[in-house]
Design a protein around this motif. Structure first.
Motif, PDB file in Angstrom:
ATOM      1  N   ALA A   1     -73.131 -56.213  -8.883  1.00  0.00           N
ATOM      2  CA  ALA A   1     -73.971 -56.416  -7.690  1.00  0.00           C
ATOM      3  C   ALA A   1     -73.777 -55.290  -6.681  1.00  0.00           C
ATOM      4  CB  ALA A   1     -73.671 -57.763  -7.043  1.00  0.00           C
ATOM      5  N   LEU A   2     -72.551 -54.887  -6.493  1.00  0.00           N
ATOM      6  CA  LEU A   2     -72.261 -53.835  -5.518  1.00  0.00           C
ATOM      7  C   LEU A   2     -72.867 -52.496  -5.919  1.00  0.00           C
ATOM      8  CD1 LEU A   2     -68.598 -54.895  -4.852  1.00  0.00           C
ATOM      9  CD2 LEU A   2     -70.433 -54.859  -3.134  1.00  0.00           C
ATOM     10  N   LYS A   3     -72.981 -52.259  -7.212  1.00  0.00           N
ATOM     11  CA  LYS A   3     -73.519 -50.983  -7.683  1.00  0.00           C
ATOM     12  C   LYS A   3     -75.027 -51.024  -7.904  1.00  0.00           C
ATOM     13  CE  LYS A   3     -72.933 -47.437 -11.193  1.00  0.00           C
ATOM     14  NZ  LYS A   3     -72.194 -47.000 -12.385  1.00  0.00           N
ATOM     15  N   HIS A   4     -75.543 -52.145  -8.437  1.00  0.00           N
ATOM     16  CA  HIS A   4     -76.931 -52.172  -8.902  1.00  0.00           C
ATOM     17  C   HIS A   4     -77.894 -53.035  -8.078  1.00  0.00           C
ATOM     18  CE1 HIS A   4     -75.741 -50.016 -12.496  1.00  0.00           C
ATOM     19  NE2 HIS A   4     -74.768 -50.889 -12.676  1.00  0.00           N
ATOM     20  N   ILE A   5     -77.388 -53.976  -7.309  1.00  0.00           N
ATOM     21  CA  ILE A   5     -78.291 -54.905  -6.613  1.00  0.00           C
ATOM     22  C   ILE A   5     -78.271 -54.718  -5.096  1.00  0.00           C
ATOM     23  CG2 ILE A   5     -78.964 -57.315  -6.278  1.00  0.00           C
ATOM     24  CD1 ILE A   5     -77.321 -57.979  -8.833  1.00  0.00           C
ATOM     25  N   LEU A   6     -77.093 -54.629  -4.524  1.00  0.00           N
ATOM     26  CA  LEU A   6     -76.948 -54.711  -3.069  1.00  0.00           C
ATOM     27  C   LEU A   6     -77.104 -53.416  -2.277  1.00  0.00           C
ATOM     28  CD1 LEU A   6     -74.047 -57.314  -2.993  1.00  0.00           C
ATOM     29  CD2 LEU A   6     -76.489 -57.709  -2.593  1.00  0.00           C
ATOM     30  N   PRO A   7     -76.946 -52.243  -2.887  1.00  0.00           N
ATOM     31  CA  PRO A   7     -77.105 -51.028  -2.069  1.00  0.00           C
ATOM     32  C   PRO A   7     -78.506 -50.892  -1.472  1.00  0.00           C
ATOM     33  CG  PRO A   7     -76.018 -50.505  -4.140  1.00  0.00           C
ATOM     34  CD  PRO A   7     -76.513 -51.931  -4.245  1.00  0.00           C
ATOM     35  N   ASN A   8     -78.547 -50.340  -0.298  1.00  0.00           N
ATOM     36  CA  ASN A   8     -79.814 -50.011   0.388  1.00  0.00           C
ATOM     37  C   ASN A   8     -80.672 -51.223   0.724  1.00  0.00           C
ATOM     38  OD1 ASN A   8     -79.173 -47.196   0.100  1.00  0.00           O
ATOM     39  ND2 ASN A   8     -79.814 -47.386  -2.034  1.00  0.00           N
ATOM     40  N   LEU A   9     -80.046 -52.349   0.959  1.00  0.00           N
ATOM     41  CA  LEU A   9     -80.797 -53.550   1.338  1.00  0.00           C
ATOM     42  C   LEU A   9     -80.575 -53.947   2.794  1.00  0.00           C
ATOM     43  CD1 LEU A   9     -80.356 -55.840  -1.821  1.00  0.00           C
ATOM     44  CD2 LEU A   9     -82.331 -54.434  -1.189  1.00  0.00           C
ATOM     45  N   GLY A  10     -79.853 -53.131   3.537  1.00  0.00           N
ATOM     46  CA  GLY A  10     -79.604 -53.455   4.934  1.00  0.00           C
ATOM     47  C   GLY A  10     -78.404 -54.354   5.140  1.00  0.00           C
ATOM     48  N   ILE A  11     -77.525 -54.377   4.150  1.00  0.00           N
ATOM     49  CA  ILE A  11     -76.285 -55.139   4.273  1.00  0.00           C
ATOM     50  C   ILE A  11     -75.222 -54.168   4.766  1.00  0.00           C
ATOM     51  CG2 ILE A  11     -74.586 -56.523   3.018  1.00  0.00           C
ATOM     52  CD1 ILE A  11     -76.883 -57.078   0.966  1.00  0.00           C
ATOM     53  N   SER A  12     -74.486 -54.567   5.781  1.00  0.00           N
ATOM     54  CA  SER A  12     -73.493 -53.670   6.376  1.00  0.00           C
ATOM     55  C   SER A  12     -72.394 -53.321   5.384  1.00  0.00           C
ATOM     56  CB  SER A  12     -72.877 -54.318   7.622  1.00  0.00           C
ATOM     57  OG  SER A  12     -72.038 -55.398   7.242  1.00  0.00           O
ATOM     58  N   ASP A  13     -71.776 -52.179   5.618  1.00  0.00           N
ATOM     59  CA  ASP A  13     -70.628 -51.788   4.796  1.00  0.00           C
ATOM     60  C   ASP A  13     -69.520 -52.831   4.890  1.00  0.00           C
ATOM     61  OD1 ASP A  13     -71.899 -49.464   3.982  1.00  0.00           O
ATOM     62  OD2 ASP A  13     -70.869 -48.187   5.445  1.00  0.00           O
ATOM     63  N   GLU A  14     -69.361 -53.434   6.060  1.00  0.00           N
ATOM     64  CA  GLU A  14     -68.336 -54.456   6.246  1.00  0.00           C
ATOM     65  C   GLU A  14     -68.595 -55.658   5.345  1.00  0.00           C
ATOM     66  OE1 GLU A  14     -70.002 -52.974   8.791  1.00  0.00           O
ATOM     67  OE2 GLU A  14     -68.387 -51.769   9.645  1.00  0.00           O
ATOM     68  N   ALA A  15     -69.851 -56.096   5.272  1.00  0.00           N
ATOM     69  CA  ALA A  15     -70.190 -57.233   4.414  1.00  0.00           C
ATOM     70  C   ALA A  15     -70.035 -56.861   2.938  1.00  0.00           C
ATOM     71  CB  ALA A  15     -71.608 -57.714   4.711  1.00  0.00           C
ATOM     72  N   LEU A  16     -70.455 -55.659   2.576  1.00  0.00           N
ATOM     73  CA  LEU A  16     -70.292 -55.211   1.186  1.00  0.00           C
ATOM     74  C   LEU A  16     -68.813 -55.131   0.809  1.00  0.00           C
ATOM     75  CD1 LEU A  16     -73.033 -52.431   1.035  1.00  0.00           C
ATOM     76  CD2 LEU A  16     -73.119 -54.695  -0.042  1.00  0.00           C
ATOM     77  N   ASN A  17     -67.990 -54.651   1.725  1.00  0.00           N
ATOM     78  CA  ASN A  17     -66.553 -54.591   1.452  1.00  0.00           C
ATOM     79  C   ASN A  17     -65.948 -55.985   1.344  1.00  0.00           C
ATOM     80  OD1 ASN A  17     -66.326 -51.819   1.204  1.00  0.00           O
ATOM     81  ND2 ASN A  17     -65.977 -51.521   3.386  1.00  0.00           N
ATOM     82  N   ALA A  18     -66.458 -56.928   2.107  1.00  0.00           N
ATOM     83  CA  ALA A  18     -65.980 -58.314   1.981  1.00  0.00           C
ATOM     84  C   ALA A  18     -66.301 -58.845   0.593  1.00  0.00           C
ATOM     85  CB  ALA A  18     -66.597 -59.190   3.073  1.00  0.00           C
ATOM     86  N   ILE A  19     -67.502 -58.568   0.114  1.00  0.00           N
ATOM     87  CA  ILE A  19     -67.879 -58.989  -1.237  1.00  0.00           C
ATOM     88  C   ILE A  19     -66.954 -58.309  -2.254  1.00  0.00           C
ATOM     89  CG2 ILE A  19     -69.701 -58.853  -2.986  1.00  0.00           C
ATOM     90  CD1 ILE A  19     -71.721 -59.192  -0.589  1.00  0.00           C
ATOM     91  N   ARG A  20     -66.688 -57.050  -2.055  1.00  0.00           N
ATOM     92  CA  ARG A  20     -65.807 -56.293  -2.960  1.00  0.00           C
ATOM     93  C   ARG A  20     -64.400 -56.902  -2.980  1.00  0.00           C
ATOM     94  NH1 ARG A  20     -67.229 -51.833  -1.255  1.00  0.00           N
ATOM     95  NH2 ARG A  20     -68.568 -51.265  -2.987  1.00  0.00           N
ATOM     96  N   THR A  21     -63.857 -57.221  -1.828  1.00  0.00           N
ATOM     97  CA  THR A  21     -62.462 -57.659  -1.759  1.00  0.00           C
ATOM     98  C   THR A  21     -62.265 -59.151  -2.010  1.00  0.00           C
ATOM     99  OG1 THR A  21     -62.541 -57.938   0.654  1.00  0.00           O
ATOM    100  CG2 THR A  21     -61.833 -55.778  -0.184  1.00  0.00           C
ATOM    101  N   HIS A  22     -63.350 -59.905  -2.183  1.00  0.00           N
ATOM    102  CA  HIS A  22     -63.144 -61.325  -2.489  1.00  0.00           C
ATOM    103  C   HIS A  22     -62.691 -61.518  -3.931  1.00  0.00           C
ATOM    104  CE1 HIS A  22     -66.930 -61.934  -4.759  1.00  0.00           C
ATOM    105  NE2 HIS A  22     -66.475 -63.146  -5.034  1.00  0.00           N
ATOM    106  N   ALA A  23     -62.755 -60.448  -4.734  1.00  0.00           N
ATOM    107  CA  ALA A  23     -62.316 -60.493  -6.131  1.00  0.00           C
ATOM    108  C   ALA A  23     -61.363 -59.324  -6.393  1.00  0.00           C
ATOM    109  CB  ALA A  23     -63.525 -60.439  -7.055  1.00  0.00           C
ATOM    110  N   PRO A  24     -60.202 -59.319  -5.747  1.00  0.00           N
ATOM    111  CA  PRO A  24     -59.303 -58.172  -5.847  1.00  0.00           C
ATOM    112  C   PRO A  24     -58.819 -57.887  -7.268  1.00  0.00           C
ATOM    113  CG  PRO A  24     -58.211 -59.989  -4.732  1.00  0.00           C
ATOM    114  CD  PRO A  24     -59.656 -60.366  -4.892  1.00  0.00           C
TER     115      PRO A  24
END
Length: 178
Positions: free
Chosen positions: A69-92
């Motif tokens: 999702a972080l690579k193929h779905i969510l980029p360039n959709l107006g989601i903040s870097d902070e929110a994207l990083n939260a999604i990234r770090t919820h599955a360490p």
């Protein structure tokens, strides 16, 4: 990304109604915590987005979650870097990145516990109404109940947000019992 666009994205990528429900619960929890912490409206929305979209690729790409999702779905959709990083770090364990910022810590803390509390609510005639922290923690001790939920992640989440487990549960019950 506005709320309707986010909801459309959720239902496009997730067919399973239980998983959609989980994502909506986490988004509601994240929004409530952002408001409790007196975040501005844009930040509240970003916390809500992180909760809603955190498992977007789980159903179709479970082995690549959340990286797909972080690579193929969510980029360039107006989601903040902070929110994207939260999604990234919820599955360490899958990304190698651990929660550090406030939004990251709260998403980690809400994810597993929301799923567990939903399972508890299904066992109760009135769902979240009248649910107490004791009724949740009693079920946490039963390793066979909702066995796929990580008790370690639940406890780690409470440490990350510097809350007592009972306090965290009580707040979430107040959010979901409405």
């Amino acid at each position: 990304m506005n709320a309707q666009e986010a909801e459309n994205l959720l239902t496009t990528w997730i067919d399973n109604h239980a998983l959609q429900h989980h994502c909506r619960m986490v988004s509601k929890a994240m929004e409530a915590y952002a408001r409790l912490l007196q975040k501005d409206e844009d930040t509240v929305h970003q916390w809500w987005l992180a909760g809603l979209l955190h498992d977007l690729d789980w159903e179709k790409h479970p082995d690549q979650h959340p990286n797909y999702a972080l690579k193929h779905i969510l980029p360039n959709l107006g989601i903040s870097d902070e929110a994207l990083n939260a999604i990234r770090t919820h599955a360490p364990e899958r990304t190698g990145m651990h929660p550090e910022t406030e939004i990251e810590c709260y998403l980690f803390a809400c994810d597993e516990l929301c799923g567990f509390m939903h399972a508890v609510s299904l066992m109760r005639p009135d769902g979240f109404m009248g649910m107490t922290p004791k009724s949740v923690t009693k079920k946490l001790k039963d390793s066979k109940f909702a066995a796929n939920v990580s008790r370690d992640d639940i406890l780690r989440g409470t440490q990350l947000i510097k809350k007592d487990l009972n306090e965290h549960i009580e707040f979430l019950v107040s959010v979901f019992a409405k």
